[in-house]
Design an enzyme around this catalytic site. Structure first.
Site, PDB file in Angstrom:
ATOM      1  N   SER A 132       0.858  -1.182   0.000  1.00 42.54           N
ATOM      2  CA  SER A 132       0.000   0.000   0.000  1.00 42.54           C
ATOM      3  C   SER A 132       0.892   1.229   0.000  1.00 42.54           C
ATOM      4  O   SER A 132       2.051   1.170   0.444  1.00 42.54           O
ATOM      5  CB  SER A 132      -0.888   0.003   1.251  1.00 42.54           C
ATOM      6  OG  SER A 132      -1.506   1.258   1.438  1.00 42.54           O
ATOM      7  N   TYR A 148      -3.081  -1.746  10.134  1.00 42.68           N
ATOM      8  CA  TYR A 148      -3.000  -1.974   8.694  1.00 42.68           C
ATOM      9  C   TYR A 148      -1.700  -1.396   8.136  1.00 42.68           C
ATOM     10  O   TYR A 148      -0.991  -2.057   7.371  1.00 42.68           O
ATOM     11  CB  TYR A 148      -4.208  -1.348   8.005  1.00 42.68           C
ATOM     12  CG  TYR A 148      -4.228  -1.539   6.512  1.00 42.68           C
ATOM     13  CD1 TYR A 148      -4.703  -2.723   5.948  1.00 42.68           C
ATOM     14  CD2 TYR A 148      -3.762  -0.549   5.657  1.00 42.68           C
ATOM     15  CE1 TYR A 148      -4.713  -2.907   4.575  1.00 42.68           C
ATOM     16  CE2 TYR A 148      -3.776  -0.714   4.289  1.00 42.68           C
ATOM     17  CZ  TYR A 148      -4.261  -1.899   3.748  1.00 42.68           C
ATOM     18  OH  TYR A 148      -4.258  -2.075   2.378  1.00 42.68           O
TER      19      TYR A 148
END
Length: 240
Positions: free
Chosen positions: A135, A148
């Site tokens: 990400s 996350y």
């Protein structure tokens, strides 16, 4: 790398970015084996001609079951795309530690365990690739998604080390860093989102062109800012 004729194992391939990667790889002539957790979505992908395997990768047992289900199948390309998001913000209430553990396992431990299990068969191929989907938050974390962000930063670090370890072997190691993409995970986000079709296209292009990283969409800007001033990049992302 030419993907035509390659056998691809794609985790999390029944929805979102994974579904679009599966479709685009299939259109380019690859044979795609995809995994997912939702029976209805897997059935829909099977109806499109994909081989599917039900797999829950939030535990070691789930990863081992997937490896066992593959039997002795040859694999040319492994794409670790499956992942979980989890809310983890201590400002209002204490978050669920079990949910944090599941996120960390699915996003970090599962790719490592699956790579370890499949590396011998990847090494047996004349040309192979591992694609780890992280990400933009692996570069600089935001405030609200602490666990996350940590899981994706960990996978980014692992990918860099693995690439160095496999230097000289015919196995490309690619990191894909998407921005905010319009998927089920981001359904409650009101910010601008990239269509999953375009995100998938850019990741596959990086694989085909031999790039070590696929900095997708606005992640290119974040990457450029970070290269000039890591502190500035972190300051920008902490606003979210």
């Amino acid at each position: 790398m030419r993907v035509a004729g390659k056998i691809v194992l794609l985790t999390g391939g029944s929805a979102g970015i994974g579904r679009e990667m599966a479709r685009q790889l299939q259109a380019k002539g690859a044979q795609v084996i995809l995994t997912g957790r939702d029976p209805a979505r897997l059935a829909a992908m099977a109806g499109e001609g994909f081989e599917t395997i039900a797999a829950d990768l939030s535990s070691a047992a789930g990863v081992d079951a997937l490896a066992a289900a593959l039997g002795e199948r040859e694999i040319d390309i492994l794409i670790n795309n499956a992942g979980l998001g989890v809310a983890h913000d201590v400002r209002n209430a204490l978050p669920d530690p079990d949910a944090a553990d599941g996120c960390l396992y699915a996003n970090l431990s599962a790719p490592i365990r699956l790579i370890t299990a499949l590396l011998p068969r990847l090494r047996a191929r004349p040309e192979a690739a591992i694609v780890n989907v992280t990400s933009g938050l692996a570069i600089a974390p935001n405030t609200a998604s602490a666990v996350y962000c940590a899981s994706k930063a960990g996978l980014r670090s692992y990918t860099m080390s693995l690439r160095s370890q496999l230097a000289g072997e015919p196995i490309a190691v690619i990191e894909a860093l998407p921005p905010v993409v319009d998927t089920q995970m981001t359904a409650d986000r009101k910010t601008s989102k990239m269509p999953p079709e375009e995100c998938a296209r850019q990741i596959i292009a990086a694989l085909e062109n031999g790039h070590d990283e696929a900095n997708v969409g606005m992640v290119k800007v974040l990457r450029a800012v970070y290269s000039l001033s890591p502190a500035l990049a972190r300051s920008i992302m902490r606003r979210f």
